[in-house]
Design a protein around this motif. Structure first.
Motif: not given
Length: 582
Positions: A30-44, A51-58
């Motif tokens: 699990v990871g969190y994509a962080i927007t410019a507004d500091n929103e943390r979007l949960k991803s897997e 060195d590249r990961a593909f993640m689906q954002v929930f």
């Protein structure tokens, strides 16, 4: 403290992001994509490539851009397991939707997460072990009352070694975050136990002694299911059917009347209107067992078709993990997934974004194995304390146009133990439940003798053949004997296969009543009758059918029930063919 692993977004395709990673990460992390507004979007993480990961954002990826930061947690997608889950409505990531609505309004706010359990409520804990006892993962150290059940507090399932109880609290009121016991391993390392712990949703819970072959029927009190196409405790079944055939209503009836302790509803991609209907009606449904709200022993995992597709898969696994957890308590759990077709469509969409080679109808090549893995998590198990627990999984399928040959239905049929195919023709004719008696099947045993069932189904098949012939040559082109077989099949359909879900008595038919009534039906089907012509035969079966339907509405073990039965037997005897006098 471990240093937080990070990455940067290199590409965005819908709900899929490609991330360039600094360091090692793992599949399903699990990871969190962080927007410019500091929103943390949960991803897997769903694929790692160099060195590249593909993640689906929930969540919706609106506002994310290339170069934005991603933080990795080092943990797999997990749920918190502990007391207080019953009566809750969660999304696919175990966020309590009621709590979100109270704090943020009725529209879902992106990136908002709430605690899955109530950390402030106190539970009356009763210890089951004492200092010096040996324990391992899956052993209960105590219990708290949750509704009508004893909710066991387990040693976390991932602790596989043998541990010694160093201390445990006395009976009393505690919060879920309080330490209720301390255990230590052979090296003297101590582990604090609380009333809850986390578990990865995509890893089955296997903290039991053995897995058994399902054999005892799970009584649903729906006659056509229990008698002809039974479900077993710990078994699997599917309900495919076109739109409007009654899948959701059948699930409502099953969840209310089935002899299951805990019911889990996984709305994995259903239309928002249907989900709202579930959320409104379930609290209003009374539990026949307790007389209180059915929600008191229900968990709803809610993910509508308007939510991001990635969350559909999460909702299926979240529901299954919660079901396995309650099975560990020696309870019979029923999981109803509606609809697995929408989950499969989400897999197809994600696979397309990953540019994988498509299979049949563009579904990913692995989707059959994913469906099999889901249903394989059902089962009847013997726990460490000798008790039996079961998780029964029933999934609806929504094939386009009611075509049962499409890939999702066929993949499901390969792994389930019972098939309850819904028919548009029966639904249009108001024959409910609209399970097709000639196309459906079950590998499980009924509590009614197989010979009697085979005879009744043979009447249905023969009656259908006569009906098809009558469509061509008309009623006058059939013999009286064939016409009587057709009338017998229609009688069986009307009085036994069909059931009135709105009648207090007929909505739920107990096993004792089903056995008793089916013996009467079987006797009527076996008899030979003497009629002057087809009109007399039709009139007889019309009267008999109406008398029988009235009988279905009368409570068993009453004088009215016996009187109605006597009138039915008298009518049957009047037209029965006897050896003497003919």
């Amino acid at each position: 403290m471990n240093e937080v692993k990070t990455g940067k977004i290199a590409g965005i395709t819908g709900n899929m992001i490609a991330v360039e990673v600094d360091g090692e990460i793992m599949q399903n992390e699990v990871g969190y994509a962080i927007t410019a507004d500091n929103e943390r979007l949960k991803s897997e993480v769903i694929r790692v490539q160099g060195d590249r990961a593909f993640m689906q954002v929930f969540e919706s990826t609106k506002g994310l851009k290339v170069g934005d930061r991603v933080e990795f947690t080092g943990e797999m997608l997990s749920v918190q397991l502990g007391p207080g889950m019953l009566t809750r409505v969660y999304d696919g990531l175990q966020n309590p939707l009621n709590a979100i609505a109270e704090k943020h309004g009725f529209f879902l706010v992106r990136g908002v997460m709430e605690d899955p359990l109530d950390y402030e409520s106190e539970w009356e804990f009763t210890p089951l072990v004492k200092k010096g006892d040996k324990v391992t993962g899956g052993i209960a150290v105590g219990w708290v009352p949750e509704g009508i059940f004893e909710h066991f507090i387990f040693v976390p399932f991932h602790l596989r070694k043998e541990y010694t109880v160093k201390s445990i609290v006395d009976k009393g009121l505690y919060k879920v975050k309080d330490v209720i016991a301390v255990i230590e391993d052979e090296r003297g390392r101590e582990i604090d136990l609380k009333m809850y712990f986390s578990w990865p949703v995509k890893i089955p819970i296997t903290a039991y002694r053995e897995k058994l072959v399902p054999s005892d029927p799970l009584v649903t009190k729906v006659r056509i299911i229990d008698t002809f196409f039974p479900i077993a405790k710990g078994g699997t079944y599917c309900i495919p059917g076109p739109f409007g055939a009654g899948k959701t209503v059948l699930q409502h009836i099953t969840s209310r009347h089935a002899e299951a302790d805990v019911v889990i509803i996984a709305a994995c991609g259903e239309r928002a209107g249907e989900v709202v209907e579930i959320l409104r009606e379930y609290p209003e449904l009374s539990d026949p067992r307790t007389g209180r709200s059915l929600m008191e022993r229900t968990v709803i995992i809610c993910n509508t078709s308007s939510m991001p597709v990635a969350a559909r898969e999460a909702s299926v696994y979240t529901a299954t993990t919660i079901g396995e957890y309650y099975r560990q308590m020696g309870l019979n759990v029923l999981l109803l997934a509606d609809s697995t077709s929408r989950w499969a469509q989400a897999m197809r969409e994600v696979s397309g974004r990953l540019e994988e080679i498509p299979g049949e109808e563009a579904y990913p090549a692995f989707f059959e194995s994913r469906i099999a893995q889901f249903y394989e998590r059902a089962g009847l198990v013997r726990l460490y304390n000798g008790k039996l627990g079961s998780l029964t999984i029933g999934g609806t399928v929504s094939p386009a146009g009611g075509n049962f040959e499409e890939p999702v239905t066929q993949a499901t049929l390969k792994v389930v133990g019972a098939f309850h195919g819904l028919s548009r023709e029966r639904a249009n004719a108001r024959r409910f439940p609209s399970i097709h008696p000639l196309e459906s099947w079950s590998k499980y045993k009924s509590f009614i003798g197989q010979k009697k069932i085979d005879y009744a189904r043979d009447i249905l098949f023969k009656g259908n053949e006569v009906h098809q012939m009558m469509l061509v040559v008309g009623e006058e082109g059939t013999s009286l004997d064939d016409f009587v077989i057709y009338l017998k099949s229609e009688f069986l359909d009307a009085v036994y296969l069909q059931q009135n879900a709105f009648d207090e008595v007929d909505a739920a038919s107990s096993p004792e009543r089903q056995k008793y009534v089916f013996d009467v039906v079987y006797d009527i089907l076996k008899r030979e009758y003497v009629f002057k012509d087809k009109n007399e035969a039709r009139d007889f079966f019309y009267k008999l059918r109406q008398s029988f339907i009235d009988w279905n509405y009368i409570k068993m073990d009453t004088d009215r029930f016996k009187q109605q039965e006597e009138s039915i037997k008298k009518l049957v005897e009047e037209y029965t063919k006897h050896e003497k006098g003919i």
